[in-house]
Design a protein around this motif. Structure first.
Motif, PDB file in Angstrom:
ATOM      1  N   ASP A 237     115.862  96.439  64.856  1.00 16.80           N
ATOM      2  CA  ASP A 237     114.507  96.847  65.213  1.00 16.80           C
ATOM      3  C   ASP A 237     113.457  96.130  64.374  1.00 16.80           C
ATOM      4  O   ASP A 237     113.623  95.930  63.166  1.00 16.80           O
ATOM      5  CB  ASP A 237     114.350  98.362  65.066  1.00 16.80           C
ATOM      6  CG  ASP A 237     115.075  99.120  66.161  1.00 16.80           C
ATOM      7  OD1 ASP A 237     115.473  98.486  67.154  1.00 16.80           O
ATOM      8  OD2 ASP A 237     115.237 100.354  66.031  1.00 16.80           O
ATOM      9  N   HIS A 238     112.366  95.760  65.038  1.00 18.25           N
ATOM     10  CA  HIS A 238     111.173  95.139  64.433  1.00 18.25           C
ATOM     11  C   HIS A 238     111.383  93.677  64.042  1.00 18.25           C
ATOM     12  O   HIS A 238     110.472  93.073  63.482  1.00 18.25           O
ATOM     13  CB  HIS A 238     110.676  95.919  63.205  1.00 18.25           C
ATOM     14  CG  HIS A 238     110.352  97.353  63.485  1.00 18.25           C
ATOM     15  ND1 HIS A 238     109.977  98.242  62.495  1.00 18.25           N
ATOM     16  CD2 HIS A 238     110.346  98.067  64.644  1.00 18.25           C
ATOM     17  CE1 HIS A 238     109.761  99.426  63.034  1.00 18.25           C
ATOM     18  NE2 HIS A 238     109.996  99.348  64.335  1.00 18.25           N
TER      19      HIS A 238
ATOM     20  N   LEU B 146     112.420  98.223  69.601  1.00 17.56           N
ATOM     21  CA  LEU B 146     112.051  99.404  68.829  1.00 17.56           C
ATOM     22  C   LEU B 146     112.766 100.607  69.410  1.00 17.56           C
ATOM     23  O   LEU B 146     113.102 100.647  70.592  1.00 17.56           O
ATOM     24  CB  LEU B 146     110.542  99.640  68.816  1.00 17.56           C
ATOM     25  CG  LEU B 146     109.853  99.970  70.128  1.00 17.56           C
ATOM     26  CD1 LEU B 146     108.720 100.947  69.881  1.00 17.56           C
ATOM     27  CD2 LEU B 146     109.280  98.703  70.759  1.00 17.56           C
TER      28      LEU B 146
ATOM     29  N   ASP C  11     109.703 105.458  68.268  1.00 11.76           N
ATOM     30  CA  ASP C  11     108.899 104.781  67.255  1.00 11.76           C
ATOM     31  C   ASP C  11     107.425 104.716  67.684  1.00 11.76           C
ATOM     32  O   ASP C  11     106.903 103.653  68.053  1.00 11.76           O
ATOM     33  CB  ASP C  11     109.461 103.375  67.023  1.00 11.76           C
ATOM     34  CG  ASP C  11     108.942 102.732  65.748  1.00 11.76           C
ATOM     35  OD1 ASP C  11     107.950 103.236  65.197  1.00 11.76           O
ATOM     36  OD2 ASP C  11     109.538 101.727  65.314  1.00 11.76           O
TER      37      ASP C  11
ATOM     38  N   MET D 200     105.102 102.233  65.632  1.00  9.04           N
ATOM     39  CA  MET D 200     105.116 100.832  66.056  1.00  9.04           C
ATOM     40  C   MET D 200     104.345 100.652  67.364  1.00  9.04           C
ATOM     41  O   MET D 200     103.653  99.641  67.555  1.00  9.04           O
ATOM     42  CB  MET D 200     106.558 100.344  66.209  1.00  9.04           C
ATOM     43  CG  MET D 200     106.667  98.907  66.729  1.00  9.04           C
ATOM     44  SD  MET D 200     105.742  97.687  65.744  1.00  9.04           S
ATOM     45  CE  MET D 200     106.738  97.605  64.265  1.00  9.04           C
TER      46      MET D 200
END
Length: 554
Positions: free
Chosen positions: A122-123, A137, A177, A180
């Motif tokens: 993730d990210h 995400l 998330d 985000m």
């Protein structure tokens, strides 16, 4: 002319067969590759897979497939990979979350395919070719490790938000998330595609963790075996059943290929926690008292041949369902499966078994999809220039426009709802429909792929509804013997009790052949009988059987 296009090959106006092509100049990125499920008008068809003719046309013209990104481990998002990948001359990089990789690898192994798959972190952005960068995400859904994808393109950022919900109390502690999403919204998003399947529902979708206490309560008041059936990918539901069984002092046994496989994969990845002394082998089920057993069994939709159905009808080697047992359906019926689903429930009820299902106890199942309220929350955080509802039928897309987009101030031109086959083109920050292609999902029937088309399905429906008749027309020394025509009926009439109808068929067959005159080919005769006799039969008895003429040289 638009350099950047999005081509939905599935997932628009239909819930399943999710597959999107992202095309920029000479590069193609695929997002998701799922199967669909046949309806009542497709007798004998096992599965539907996306129509990839357009993809292969683009590849032949010189474009390059730079990657495949999969959002999560449900069949309608990744189940077509074993069919699609062998058709490619070159396998591109494939990326997914760790659990989804596990599910995909098992499916590929079943087809004896060895293909490497990479895992998203993730990210962290992953480059696909020259023009695409993809970041994942976390979101909550009915299968763990589900992701939304953020796709950087030269035209702007596309947010690919397939299946999700905003579960405030997820069993594994991994929440959607939202932070985000808010950050992405501040940075700017050109188009956000958002799951709209539950847009008809205005209230927040309850947490999955509300199901566990209800299952525990039902288990506590069960005299015999506690038998529960559910979608095999619903790992968090399985975890709650295991937790309840441990508390109630019941051993747990998993029965059914799909459940057993998914449990093995998720436990190996430590996404399902199974106390060793709690699990027993299905072959040892008779070594334990019924009131000390919890059986998790595949077949929640009443699928023919599933472990549940064989147990329901007394045909399973390990599981016998007795009056003191309790059978729980912890899954809603999927549209199109109503007959099989309720047939299983009716059979159990008729046998005096206590069967519980969501119609009588709604707490047995919670959806993995966001309501309109949750969709609105995500859209507000992302505040893209354009919104596009995906993953739902036309009625869901219409309600998304009304309950989500309009409530946030989006005008009609900023909500994109392309029809099946329409291609989106992006130029200078603007989106419009630039082209349209013919899309016809391919059928999988046994080992055959795409060889069951509309004509075959029409023939099957005709036979299923009105039966068939075979006309055997003998030919001796080049001459048809019209006095010796034989009629064989299957599913049309019972011949011993329908002599008048059989005589009518023989007479009309001879008359049609005579009317054709001489020098007619066998094919001419067959076609004339199929059409003319069919119309005559419909006028007389209002039935249209399938007609198969056979000219037999003697």
């Amino acid at each position: 002319m638009s350099k950047f296009k999005i081509v939905p090959l599935g997932g628009l106006g239909k819930v399943t067969q999710n597959m999107f092509l992202y095309i920029y100049e000479n590069e193609i990125l695929i997002v998701d590759c799922g199967i669909g499920f046949p309806d009542e008008y497709m007798p004998g068809v096992d599965t539907l897979i996306p129509d990839t003719r357009y993809l292969h046309e683009q590849l032949k013209e010189g474009k390059k497939l730079v990657g495949i990104a999969i959002t999560h481990g449900h069949e309608d998002h990744m189940g077509a990979l074993p069919y699609i990948l062998p058709e490619l001359e070159e396998i591109p990089p494939i990326w997914a979350s760790s659990l989804t990789v596990g599910f995909i690898q098992k499916k590929l192994q079943d087809q004896k395919l060895k293909i490497a798959i990479d895992t998203f972190e993730d990210h962290q952005k992953v480059s696909f070719g020259q023009y695409f960068k993809v970041m994942s995400l976390a979101v909550t859904h009915s299968v763990p490790d589900t992701k939304h994808l953020v796709i950087d393109t030269p035209e702007g950022v596309i947010y690919h938000g397939s299946d999700f919900k905003l579960d405030e109390h997820p069993l594994d502690g991994v929440k959607t998330d939202l932070e985000m999403m808010e950050t992405l919204g501040k940075q700017g998003i050109l188009l956000a595609m958002i799951d709209c399947l539950r847009s008809e529902q205005l209230e927040h979708t309850p947490s999955e963790t509300t199901v566990g206490p209800e299952l525990e309560k039902l288990m506590r008041h069960t005299k015999g075996k506690f038998i529960v059936t559910l979608m095999s990918s619903h790992i968090h539901r399985i975890q709650q059943i295991v937790n309840a069984a441990e508390k109630m002092g019941r051993k747990v046994v998993f029965i059914g290929r799909s459940v057993e496989q998914n449990v093995q994969i998720t436990s190996n990845l430590k996404k399902l926690h199974l106390p060793k002394d709690l699990m027993i082998d299905k072959r040892d089920i008779n070594k334990h008292k019924d009131n000390k057993l919890c059986v998790v069994i595949a077949g929640s939709q009443g699928q023919e041949g599933s472990s549940l159905i064989r147990a329901v009808f007394g045909e399973h080697r390990q599981v016998q369902i007795l009056p003191d047992d309790k059978v729980v359906f912890s899954a809603n019926v999927i549209p199109g499966n109503e007959i099989a689903y309720y047939r299983a429930i009716n059979e159990l009820a008729g046998n005096g078994v206590n069967v519980i299902y969501p119609d009588v106890n709604p707490l047995l199942h919670q959806s993995g999809h966001a309501s309109a309220a949750e969709q609105r929350t995500v859209a507000k955080l992302l505040h893209p220039k354009y919104l596009m509802p995906i993953g739902g039928e036309d009625r869901h897309r219409a309600k998304f426009r009304e309950y989500v987009a309009q409530s946030l101030g989006y005008t009609k031109d900023k909500v994109i709802t392309p029809k099946i086959g329409e291609i989106l083109g992006f130029t200078n920050g603007e989106v419009r429909i630039v082209d349209s292609i013919d899309i016809r999902p391919r059928t999988v029937d046994g080992l055959g792929i795409g060889d069951v088309g509309p004509i075959v399905l029409s023939d099957r429906r005709s036979m299923g509804q009105s039966g068939m008749i075979v006309l055997i027309i003998p030919r001796r020394k080049g001459q048809l013997d019209l006095k010796k025509i034989e009629v064989i009926s299957k599913g049309f009439v019972f011949m011993k009790e329908a002599e008048e109808v059989i005589r009518f068929i023989e007479t009309e067959t001879a008359g049609i052949i005579k009317s054709l005159g001489k020098n007619k080919t066998d094919q001419d005769i067959r076609e004339a009988l199929e059409h003319k006799l069919g119309r005559k039969l419909y006028k007389v008895i209002r039935r249209e059987p399938m007609i198969i003429p056979v000219i037999l040289d003697i």
